[in-house]
Design a protein around this motif. Structure first.
Motif, mmCIF file in Angstrom:
data_model
loop_
_atom_site.group_PDB
_atom_site.id
_atom_site.type_symbol
_atom_site.label_atom_id
_atom_site.label_comp_id
_atom_site.label_asym_id
_atom_site.label_seq_id
_atom_site.Cartn_x
_atom_site.Cartn_y
_atom_site.Cartn_z
ATOM 1 N N CYS A 42 -27.858 -19.929 -2.366
ATOM 2 C CA CYS A 42 -28.194 -20.102 -0.952
ATOM 3 C C CYS A 42 -29.228 -21.206 -0.759
ATOM 4 O O CYS A 42 -30.158 -21.347 -1.566
ATOM 5 C CB CYS A 42 -28.775 -18.804 -0.377
ATOM 6 S SG CYS A 42 -27.762 -17.342 -0.677
ATOM 7 N N GLU A 43 -29.069 -21.945 0.332
ATOM 8 C CA GLU A 43 -30.039 -22.979 0.688
ATOM 9 C C GLU A 43 -30.243 -22.973 2.197
ATOM 10 O O GLU A 43 -29.288 -23.089 2.969
ATOM 11 C CB GLU A 43 -29.536 -24.350 0.241
ATOM 12 C CG GLU A 43 -30.522 -25.481 0.511
ATOM 13 C CD GLU A 43 -30.038 -26.823 0.022
ATOM 14 O OE1 GLU A 43 -30.557 -27.848 0.485
ATOM 15 O OE2 GLU A 43 -29.112 -26.845 -0.844
ATOM 16 N N ASP A 44 -31.495 -22.826 2.614
ATOM 17 C CA ASP A 44 -31.854 -22.845 4.030
ATOM 18 C C ASP A 44 -32.095 -24.283 4.464
ATOM 19 O O ASP A 44 -32.989 -24.956 3.942
ATOM 20 C CB ASP A 44 -33.111 -21.999 4.244
ATOM 21 C CG ASP A 44 -33.500 -21.900 5.711
ATOM 22 O OD1 ASP A 44 -32.706 -22.318 6.570
ATOM 23 O OD2 ASP A 44 -34.612 -21.400 5.987
ATOM 24 N N GLN A 45 -31.299 -24.749 5.438
ATOM 25 C CA GLN A 45 -31.448 -26.117 5.948
ATOM 26 C C GLN A 45 -31.796 -26.123 7.437
ATOM 27 O O GLN A 45 -31.477 -27.053 8.162
ATOM 28 C CB GLN A 45 -30.155 -26.903 5.710
ATOM 29 C CG GLN A 45 -29.818 -27.123 4.248
ATOM 30 C CD GLN A 45 -28.600 -28.008 4.055
ATOM 31 O OE1 GLN A 45 -27.797 -28.214 4.959
ATOM 32 N NE2 GLN A 45 -28.465 -28.559 2.855
ATOM 33 N N GLY A 46 -32.465 -25.076 7.878
ATOM 34 C CA GLY A 46 -32.854 -25.010 9.280
ATOM 35 C C GLY A 46 -31.748 -24.425 10.135
ATOM 36 O O GLY A 46 -31.501 -23.215 10.092
ATOM 37 N N GLU A 47 -31.081 -25.262 10.932
ATOM 38 C CA GLU A 47 -30.009 -24.772 11.793
ATOM 39 C C GLU A 47 -28.721 -24.491 11.025
ATOM 40 O O GLU A 47 -27.794 -23.897 11.562
ATOM 41 C CB GLU A 47 -29.727 -25.774 12.916
ATOM 42 C CG GLU A 47 -30.873 -25.910 13.911
ATOM 43 C CD GLU A 47 -30.513 -26.792 15.074
ATOM 44 O OE1 GLU A 47 -29.375 -27.313 15.106
ATOM 45 O OE2 GLU A 47 -31.359 -26.961 15.964
#
Length: 258
Positions: free
Chosen positions: A235-240
């Motif tokens: 998983c990678e959080d890229q904001g929107e």
């Protein structure tokens, strides 16, 4: 039509989450897609049709069409990259959740999804009765997200699926906790749409990724879904947006005769 079964979020067959993939030569009616998905009786069946600028993609459980399915998207990308267009590295799918892009990097399929960060919701007695746990917090995105104290509690949850299906909030219910050997773990229940426990749920990580990114103060994480089959999700959080990645293995190749 050509039909495949792919074990998504697993590098070996008999692991991860099996998804059906139907390759369409022309669009078919929604009712027929629903009948095929019911006949297949997997948690999700994907229907994909090639168009000029990419692919049209739809997902069905045995009882309903859904707006986002991660493991069936991964399975579809895997079939396109291994059976249909072996040289392809990037794929674009038009779906009920908008345009979804998938990039193949080695054995990993990186899926770019809209972020669905859950918001704090009211904990109810019905949730307590359905899950059989005493818990003070609940969050709501498409699904209810219930954080627990530890991984052991996630493994030991024994839901009452009839009561889960009657909850007012959420399409499904996700229980989650900080992991012992990964960043976080989860289990996902969808009795409202005919799937009591989903083996590995890519779409759930569109909500879990932003939640755990904030809790752990990390953008890149490794997660495990603790179903009987189990699976690993990167998983990678890229904001929107979030990137949800995994591996896949083809289990079956055949034809559906209508």
């Amino acid at each position: 039509m050509k039909y495949y079964v792919v074990d998504a979020f697993s590098e070996n067959i008999f692991g991860g989450n099996p998804a059906g993939v139907c390759i369409l030569e022309e669009p078919i009616e929604k009712e027929l897609m629903q009948q095929i998905a019911a006949e297949n009786n997997l948690s999700e069946t994907a229907f994909v049709f090639e168009v000029a600028d990419g692919y049209e993609l739809k997902w069905f459980t045995p009882t309903a069409e859904v707006d986002l399915c991660g493991h069936a998207t991964l399975a579809t990308a895997h079939i396109i990259a291994t059976k249909i267009h072996p040289d392809v590295k990037r794929m674009k799918f038009n779906t009920l959740s908008g345009i979804l892009e998938v990039e193949k990097q080695g054995e990993l399929y990186r899926m770019n999804f809209p972020s669905r960060k859950p918001k704090l919701a009211m904990w109810t007695n019905d949730m307590e009765a359905a899950l059989g746990i005493k818990q003070g917090k609940a969050y709501l995105s498409r699904d209810l997200v219930i954080p627990l104290e530890n991984e052991k509690m996630v493994k030991e949850v024994r839901p009452d699926f009839k009561k889960l299906a009657m909850l007012d909030h959420g399409m499904g219910v996700i229980v989650t906790a900080k992991g012992e050997d990964v960043d976080f773990v989860s289990r996902c229940f969808y009795p409202k749409i005919g799937v009591d426990e989903d083996p590995v749920t890519g779409s759930a990580h569109a909500a879990l990724t932003p939640y755990w990114s904030e809790v752990l103060n990390k953008k890149v994480m490794v997660a495990k879904q603790l179903s009987k089959r189990g699976g690993t999700v990167y998983c990678e959080d890229q904001g929107e947006r979030v990137v949800v990645s995994g591996k896949a293995s083809t289990y079956l190749e055949g034809e559906i005769i209508l």
